[in-house]
Enzyme design. Structure first.
Site, PDB file in Angstrom:
ATOM      1  N   LYS A 116     -50.581  -5.831  57.688  1.00 45.01           N
ATOM      2  CA  LYS A 116     -49.621  -5.185  57.089  1.00 45.01           C
ATOM      3  C   LYS A 116     -48.643  -4.443  57.714  1.00 45.01           C
ATOM      4  O   LYS A 116     -47.275  -4.711  57.713  1.00 45.01           O
ATOM      5  CB  LYS A 116     -50.079  -4.609  55.721  1.00 45.01           C
ATOM      6  CG  LYS A 116     -50.933  -5.466  54.909  1.00 45.01           C
ATOM      7  CD  LYS A 116     -50.514  -6.751  54.490  1.00 45.01           C
ATOM      8  CE  LYS A 116     -51.329  -7.923  53.768  1.00 45.01           C
ATOM      9  NZ  LYS A 116     -51.198  -9.253  54.348  1.00 45.01           N
ATOM     10  N   GLU A 200     -43.571   5.244  50.533  1.00 44.64           N
ATOM     11  CA  GLU A 200     -42.389   4.659  50.005  1.00 44.64           C
ATOM     12  C   GLU A 200     -41.577   5.143  48.729  1.00 44.64           C
ATOM     13  O   GLU A 200     -42.518   5.963  47.920  1.00 44.64           O
ATOM     14  CB  GLU A 200     -42.726   2.951  49.725  1.00 44.64           C
ATOM     15  CG  GLU A 200     -43.204   2.459  50.896  1.00 44.64           C
ATOM     16  CD  GLU A 200     -43.511   0.905  50.803  1.00 44.64           C
ATOM     17  OE1 GLU A 200     -43.685   0.195  51.597  1.00 44.64           O
ATOM     18  OE2 GLU A 200     -43.787   0.644  49.384  1.00 44.64           O
ATOM     19  N   HIS A 235     -53.240  -7.806  39.517  1.00 47.29           N
ATOM     20  CA  HIS A 235     -52.724  -8.301  41.086  1.00 47.29           C
ATOM     21  C   HIS A 235     -53.091 -10.146  41.210  1.00 47.29           C
ATOM     22  O   HIS A 235     -53.389 -10.526  42.366  1.00 47.29           O
ATOM     23  CB  HIS A 235     -53.381  -7.781  42.395  1.00 47.29           C
ATOM     24  CG  HIS A 235     -52.870  -6.175  42.415  1.00 47.29           C
ATOM     25  ND1 HIS A 235     -51.424  -5.836  42.270  1.00 47.29           N
ATOM     26  CD2 HIS A 235     -53.589  -5.215  42.023  1.00 47.29           C
ATOM     27  CE1 HIS A 235     -51.597  -4.408  42.286  1.00 47.29           C
ATOM     28  NE2 HIS A 235     -52.764  -4.237  41.756  1.00 47.29           N
ATOM     29  N   ARG A 292     -49.665 -19.741  54.464  1.00 43.14           N
ATOM     30  CA  ARG A 292     -50.389 -20.665  54.001  1.00 43.14           C
ATOM     31  C   ARG A 292     -49.373 -21.545  52.872  1.00 43.14           C
ATOM     32  O   ARG A 292     -48.297 -20.893  52.534  1.00 43.14           O
ATOM     33  CB  ARG A 292     -51.721 -20.326  53.382  1.00 43.14           C
ATOM     34  CG  ARG A 292     -51.617 -19.390  52.216  1.00 43.14           C
ATOM     35  CD  ARG A 292     -52.775 -18.781  51.553  1.00 43.14           C
ATOM     36  NE  ARG A 292     -52.524 -18.142  50.341  1.00 43.14           N
ATOM     37  CZ  ARG A 292     -52.148 -16.839  50.152  1.00 43.14           C
ATOM     38  NH1 ARG A 292     -52.073 -16.112  51.303  1.00 43.14           N
ATOM     39  NH2 ARG A 292     -52.138 -16.172  48.998  1.00 43.14           N
TER      40      ARG A 292
HETATM   41  C1  MV4 Z   1     -45.139  -1.282  45.348  1.00 41.57           C
HETATM   42  C2  MV4 Z   1     -44.722  -1.030  44.021  1.00 41.57           C
HETATM   43  C3  MV4 Z   1     -43.745  -0.195  43.466  1.00 41.57           C
HETATM   44  N1  MV4 Z   1     -43.357   0.460  44.450  1.00 41.57           N
HETATM   45  N2  MV4 Z   1     -44.295  -0.539  46.191  1.00 41.57           N
HETATM   46  C4  MV4 Z   1     -48.990  -4.084  44.689  1.00 41.57           C
HETATM   47  C5  MV4 Z   1     -49.720  -4.560  46.007  1.00 41.57           C
HETATM   48  C6  MV4 Z   1     -48.946  -4.957  46.779  1.00 41.57           C
HETATM   49  N3  MV4 Z   1     -48.285  -6.343  46.678  1.00 41.57           N
HETATM   50  C7  MV4 Z   1     -47.440  -3.960  46.593  1.00 41.57           C
HETATM   51  N4  MV4 Z   1     -47.841  -3.819  45.258  1.00 41.57           N
HETATM   52  C8  MV4 Z   1     -46.852  -2.679  44.798  1.00 41.57           C
HETATM   53  N5  MV4 Z   1     -46.006  -2.058  45.839  1.00 41.57           N
HETATM   54  C9  MV4 Z   1     -43.333   0.249  45.887  1.00 41.57           C
HETATM   55  N6  MV4 Z   1     -42.827   1.119  46.833  1.00 41.57           N
HETATM   56  C10 MV4 Z   1     -45.538  -1.802  42.933  1.00 41.57           C
HETATM   57  C11 MV4 Z   1     -46.429  -2.774  43.527  1.00 41.57           C
HETATM   58  C12 MV4 Z   1     -47.164  -3.676  42.368  1.00 41.57           C
HETATM   59  C13 MV4 Z   1     -47.268  -5.101  42.357  1.00 41.57           C
HETATM   60  C14 MV4 Z   1     -46.293  -5.484  43.178  1.00 41.57           C
HETATM   61  C15 MV4 Z   1     -46.174  -6.995  43.103  1.00 41.57           C
HETATM   62  C16 MV4 Z   1     -46.891  -7.612  42.403  1.00 41.57           C
HETATM   63  C17 MV4 Z   1     -47.548  -7.086  41.563  1.00 41.57           C
HETATM   64  C18 MV4 Z   1     -47.833  -5.735  41.724  1.00 41.57           C
HETATM   65  C19 MV4 Z   1     -48.503  -4.926  40.663  1.00 41.57           C
HETATM   66  C20 MV4 Z   1     -48.722  -3.687  40.489  1.00 41.57           C
HETATM   67  C21 MV4 Z   1     -48.287  -2.911  41.666  1.00 41.57           C
END
Ligand code: MV4
Length: 667
Positions: A116, A200, A235, A292
């Protein structure tokens, strides 16, 4: 093009790949574990190779066994599906070392996108927008706090080695930062063995919008528009759609360009997905790239009219992309719902068991069902409990939502707990219907999605349908019993309730959740009069195969499905599913000889019908014979799943209270 490919996966994705390969005239090899010997993907493939015990780590995850299966069958290429070995570099290398084509990206791309933090650096170089923040190696607390102050609160502290939402901590003001950082580092060290963190800007109410990209071996790379996957739970994606509500052509072009730039930065070949986290105002930032084919690819196929697995096979065999960017267009709107064997009322606990009854909606240009199971198959505890993906398409989002509700309403699943009712409430909930989407929707709408007190009050018609089906089923059973009797025309086989000096009455009782109701039955010519809650309803109908009930209730015609599973009665009516349990007032399951041995007569009476036959294997609650006693009919039912050994009495015999009626052997 390949002559023969091997699908190194199972379930719905294996079946889906086989379907396209077959359409292209490519022979298919399935692999299966001992638990999947009877699975649908094995039945659909041209040939299949047993690769090990049920546990994935001894079968589907063992690269050497997949390579051996390719050699054994002459498969020239492997489609990995998703999950399992689909993003495993060593597997892709092992295939290449054996001259077998991996239908996916180059190993270098898998590697580049697997880390990542490394992938973010690559993206930054490629000009792909990253979430404002600090991703560097300097980890001194004071330095990081200054970075957080500069970014502006709220900020998110993320473990660099984390992922999938693990190791993330929101901080809302500067004075909280140092303590939060220390606890994040401790948690990252213990969870991931690496305390490195990044900082972030915290996006509140973000959306998850991903772009489908496709590269070939001739330097071409296109994007096939976006999918909105914001509706997630812990998630895990629950509902996906394409195109993303509220997307503008300009924003789509910008996200598409960013995704193609990301793909080109790693020399991407094949199907890939670039995931972005998106603010409510549409500003978007790179999250990660999946190397994928995604579970949710069908919604892209439905709005573009393309077959992405066909593209994968063509590109993997060296062909150029079938279409250029300007030849791609969006038509209509598609939604996908993931149908799971899990119990939403028990925290979505996975449910395993046999699919006693499984009736997906009829497929059409508007409705697609990608499934790995059929009625009678088992949902195994060894793998992901997905039953199917239900995908719908229509001209507009509103009509696609209506189509989804209609399709979910006719998706009948009996034998395992499932999330169909939850999905219906989710699509119907105002926030979703109005496309007020963000990753917190399910949590925010939990009041609507998980109504207090479990299932709502059952409608009157559900109780009546269960009772009517019971009576019609008994009539049908008695007719079957009559046909096999030496005196098929004996009046005792009639199920019309006729009695010498009055028409017999009887009572059927059912329980649903906390409530139990009795339905008083009076026979009336070809039908009945059912009394429920003090109200009498003339009822007649026809019960067809699969429990399809066409009923006339006081002149109102309704169609329902009533499926028996043991003592349970699954009533599917007007788009909703209800579960009742038959409570025969004289049903003595487990009493009078218990589950083993014979069943005794609960009172003196006369045997008027043998519903089962010696040798029959029956479910718990299945009717075995019918006694007439106290001017009523009493169904003596199986106290457990088992086998009818023999009946001690025949039709017309008088029996005394406590007489042993049937020799029954429980499983
Ligand atoms: C974030 C965010 C809010 N602000 N980054 C969750 C796991 C990974 N995919 C990144 N994620 C997030 N990063 C910032 N700066 C909120 C999430 C997040 C999320 C992102 C995409 C899809 C579902 C999610 C569920 C909870 C939190």
């Amino acid at each position: 093009m390949f002559d023969k490919i091997l699908i190194a996966n199972r379930g719905e994705i294996a079946c889906r790949v086989i379907k396209t390969a077959r359409r292209m005239g490519i022979r298919t090899v399935a692999v299966y574990s001992e638990a999947d010997a009877g699975a649908r993907h094995v039945r659909l493939a041209d040939e299949a190779v047993l690769i090990g015990p049920a546990a994935a780590r001894e079968s589907y995850l063992v690269a050497d066994k997949i390579v051996a299966a390719c050699k054994q069958t002459g498969a020239q290429a492997v489609h990995p599906g998703y999950g399992f070995l689909s993003e495993n570099e060593e597997f892709a290398e092992a295939l290449a070392a054996n001259g077998i084509v991996f239908i996916g990206p180059p190993v270098s791309a898998i590697r580049a996108m697997g880390l990542k933090s490394e992938s973010k650096k690559l993206m930054e170089k490629a000009g792909v927008p990253l979430t404002p923040g600090y991703h560097g190696d300097e980890q001194a607390p004071e330095f990081l706090r200054q970075q957080a102050d500069a970014i502006g609160y709220p900020v998110l502290i993320k473990a660099s080695a984390g992922g999938g939402g693990k190791g993330m901590r929101a901080v809302y003001k500067s004075e909280e930062f140092t303590d939060a950082l220390a606890s994040c580092k401790r948690e990252a060290a213990s969870s991931f063995g690496d305390e490195h963190v990044l900082i972030e800007k915290y996006l509140q109410r973000p959306r998850h919008i991903e772009i489908q990209v496709f590269g070939d071996t001739h330097g071409n790379c296109v994007y096939l528009f976006e999918r909105d996957c914001s509706v997630q739970r812990r998630h895990q994606k629950v509902l996906e759609e394409a195109p993303a509500p509220g997307m503008t052509p300009e924003r789509r072009a910008a996200m598409g360009k960013a995704a193609v730039d990301a793909a080109k930065a790693v020399g991407y070949v094949g199907a890939g997905t670039v995931e972005f986290i998106v603010n409510q105002d549409g500003t978007f930032y790179f999250m990660e790239m999946n190397t994928r084919l995604q579970v949710e690819h069908p919604v892209t196929e439905m709005i573009t009219g393309l077959d992405l697995v066909e593209w994968q096979l063509r590109v993997a065999s060296g062909e150029p992309l079938p279409l250029a960017q300007e030849q791609l267009a969006i038509r209509g709107h598609a939604l996908e719902a993931r149908i799971y064997a899990e119990d939403p009322d028990k925290g979505f606990l996975p449910s395993t068991g046999r699919l006693v009854h499984l009736a997906p909606p009829e497929e059409s240009l508007h409705v697609r069902v990608d499934t790995g199971v059929e009625q009678g198959d088992e949902i195994s505890p060894h793998y992901d409990p997905m039953i199917a993906k239900l995908i719908v398409w229509d001209e507009t989002r509103e009509r696609a939502c209506a189509r989804m509700l209609q399709s979910l309403a006719s998706y009948r699943v009996v034998g395992v707990s499932n999330n169909v009712g939850f999905l219906s409430r989710l699509v119907a909930c105002p926030a979703f219907a109005q496309a007020d989407l963000d990753t917190g929707l399910i949590e925010r709408e939990k009041g609507f999605l998980f109504p207090e007190g479990g299932a709502a009050e059952l409608p009157r018609e559900a109780w009546l349908a269960a009772a009517l089906a019971e009576l019609l089923r008994e009539q049908a059973n008695a007719e079957v019993s009559a046909r096999s009797d030496e005196d098929p025309h004996s009046p005792w086989h009639q199920r019309d309730g006729w009695r010498v000096n009055a028409t017999a009455r009887r009572t059927l009782a059912f329980r649903a959740g906390e409530s139990e109701k009795s339905v008083a039955v009076a026979y009336a010519g070809r039908g009945f009069v059912l009394e429920l809650d003090g109200q009498a309803t003339p009822a007649a109908g026809e019960l067809k195969a699969g429990g399809q009930l066409r009923a006339d209730l006081a002149g109102r015609r309704i169609n329902a499905t009533v499926v028996i599973a043991g003592e349970k009665r699954h009533v599917f009516l007007d788009g909703r599913a209800f579960i009742l349990a038959a409570v025969d007032p004289l049903f003595h399951a487990g009493e009078g000889g218990g589950a083993e041995g014979g069943l005794t007569a609960p009172m003196p009476g006369k045997v008027i019908a043998l519903v089962a036959k010696p040798g029959d294997k029956v479910e718990k609650g299945a009717p075995l014979l019918i006694l007439e006693a106290m001017k009523m009919e009493h169904t003596i039912a199986a106290p457990a799943a088992g086998t009818v050994k023999e009946f001690r009495f025949g039709v017309g015999d008088q029996v005394t209270d406590g007489a042993e009626l049937v020799d029954f052997e429980a499983d």
